[in-house]
Design a protein around this motif. Structure first.
Motif, short mmCIF file in Angstrom:
data_model
loop_
_atom_site.label_atom_id
_atom_site.label_comp_id
_atom_site.label_asym_id
_atom_site.label_seq_id
_atom_site.Cartn_x
_atom_site.Cartn_y
_atom_site.Cartn_z
N ARG A 187 0.67 -0.99 0.12
CA ARG A 187 0.14 -0.25 0.01
C ARG A 187 0.92 1.22 0.19
NH1 ARG A 187 -4.90 2.10 2.86
NH2 ARG A 187 -5.24 3.86 1.82
N LEU A 188 1.81 1.46 1.27
CA LEU A 188 2.57 2.53 0.96
C LEU A 188 3.64 2.42 -0.44
CD1 LEU A 188 4.43 1.79 4.63
CD2 LEU A 188 3.18 4.14 3.88
N SER A 191 0.83 4.68 -2.77
CA SER A 191 0.36 5.40 -2.40
C SER A 191 0.97 5.92 -1.34
CB SER A 191 -1.02 5.45 -2.89
OG SER A 191 -1.68 4.74 -1.43
N PRO A 192 2.02 6.41 -0.98
CA PRO A 192 2.81 7.12 0.28
C PRO A 192 1.58 7.90 1.70
CG PRO A 192 4.70 6.73 -0.94
CD PRO A 192 2.93 6.88 -2.10
N SER A 193 1.39 7.57 2.53
CA SER A 193 1.06 8.16 3.58
C SER A 193 1.17 8.18 4.99
CB SER A 193 -0.16 8.32 3.25
OG SER A 193 -1.31 7.01 3.94
N ARG A 194 0.53 8.94 5.76
CA ARG A 194 1.07 9.73 6.83
C ARG A 194 0.67 8.50 7.27
NH1 ARG A 194 2.79 15.40 7.77
NH2 ARG A 194 4.30 16.36 6.39
N GLY A 195 -0.93 8.22 7.43
CA GLY A 195 -1.18 7.74 7.54
C GLY A 195 -0.85 6.27 7.74
N THR A 372 -4.79 1.62 -5.35
CA THR A 372 -5.13 2.18 -3.81
C THR A 372 -6.67 1.68 -3.27
OG1 THR A 372 -6.56 3.79 -4.92
CG2 THR A 372 -4.25 3.43 -4.64
#
Length: 375
Positions: A187-188, A191-195, A372
């Protein structure tokens, strides 16, 4: 260019497969019943090692390094503090939950890698993840004292024995956590995300409390996220994961330092050394053949034979995580206890399922299914 083999895929027609509420409920019932059966088999065909029994683990009195894998014993101790239940039933309930979690994550993994044409097939395929896990956690080990015997000119089989496996409460959870962490990495990567990063770090922390083999995920994390995260952010993530690992393991090592393993042989650690004895098992052609076909339920052979069809991301995971872990397990673990390889089993299963789907032309294109979606 996509990571998966999209050019070979047979594409899914939107709306061609619907999984209604009754089928969804039936799948969860089947998941529960299969998990209940496997839990029952686990508690009747295996037994805990004398230095890591149910009571010892639940009261934090087992020897190192067994007691350092503290997550499940802590859960059991907490439940027993609140409810008057014996350790076996609580360990069994935890085992049941993790069997169900394994199947649910297997479905998510098939979905993430676009394996199977439709929802129904994907749900049914997810149930098959238990087959290689059963081969490692429940099937007795087979030993051949003598392959054949001859008496009065008659050739017959020699002395073949089946030895029950030991039960440890962290084996199955380790496989579940590893699969979950790898899905989060995918997943990261997409689409990397802080959550998601935060969830990954929290889950890594919990998984480390279960078993220290999470350390082998550090190079895998670096390679999978290389170029997907800024270099400084990737380095920071590596430092955080290493700090989390040490923050979990060092206090546990200090807390249980007086519970020495009487069988330890590697320097000042609590680990045992079994490499030479493990290699000695392969002197028997029967044992070698059984090991190869039993390892990951024989699916390791599928992944190796169709290696060119294995998803590139899974190749990275298998080379950087599964292979080093296999070597480490062969050194410090006893080969007859096939559970020592449990973390890598769902990953090999997934690689084999993907290779079969790609070879048969039944893998979906990621851009048509929304890669995603949440893990």
């Amino acid at each position: 260019m996509h990571d998966s083999i999209g050019d070979r895929a047979c594409y899914r027609v939107p709306g061609a497969s619907r999984f209604d509420r009754r089928e969804h409920a039936a799948w969860w019932v089947a998941t529960f019943l299969i998990s209940l059966l496997l839990t029952g088999l686990q508690f009747t065909t295996t037994a805990p090692f004398k230095l890591a029994g149910f009571e010892l683990m639940a009261h934090f009195n087992a020897t190192e390094p067994f007691q350092c894998r503290v997550l499940v014993p802590a859960i059991v101790a907490g439940v027993q503090y609140l409810v008057p239940l014996g350790p076996k039933i609580v360990f069994g309930a935890v085992e049941l939950v993790f069997w169900m979690a394994l199947i649910a994550l297997a479905y998510r993994a098939l979905e993430r890698f676009g394996i199977a044409r439709n929802e129904l097939i994907r749900r049914l395929l997810a149930l098959t993840v238990v087959v290689p896990m059963v081969a490692h956690l429940l099937m007795p080990d087979l030993h051949v004292a003598s392959g054949f015997s001859a008496a009065d000119g008659v050739l017959d089989l020699g002395v073949w024995r089946a030895w029950p496996l030991f039960y440890y409460p962290y084996d199955l959870p380790a496989a579940v956590f590893t699969l979950a962490l790898c899905l989060l990495l995918m997943r990261l990567r997409k689409s990397p995300s802080r959550g998601v990063l935060l969830v990954f770090v929290v889950l890594f922390t919990i998984a480390t409390a279960n078993r220290e083999t999470t350390i082998f995920l550090l190079p895998t994390t670096a390679l999978l996220l290389w170029g997907r995260l800024p270099t400084t952010q990737l380095l920071a993530l590596g430092v955080v994961l290493l700090a989390v690992f040490l923050a979990v393991e060092l206090p546990l090592y200090w807390l249980f330092s007086d519970m020495q393993n009487p069988n330890r042989r590697i320097a000042s650690t609590q680990y045992e050394s079994h490499l030479l004895s493990n290699l000695g098992f392969f002197r028997s052609p029967f044992y070698a053949a059984w090991f190869v076909t039993r390892f990951a339920g024989g699916l390791a052979l599928v992944a190796l034979f169709w290696w060119r069809f294995v998803d590139r991301r899974l190749k990275i995971v298998l080379i950087t995580f599964a292979l080093p872990l296999f070597c480490f397990a062969m050194w410090v673990g006893r080969l007859p206890e096939h559970r020592i390889f449990s973390e890598m089993v769902p990953l090999i299963w997934l690689a084999a399922m993907g290779a079969i789907a790609a070879r048969a032309g039944c893998r979906e294109r990621p851009d048509l299914r929304g890669d995603t979606d949440g893990v």
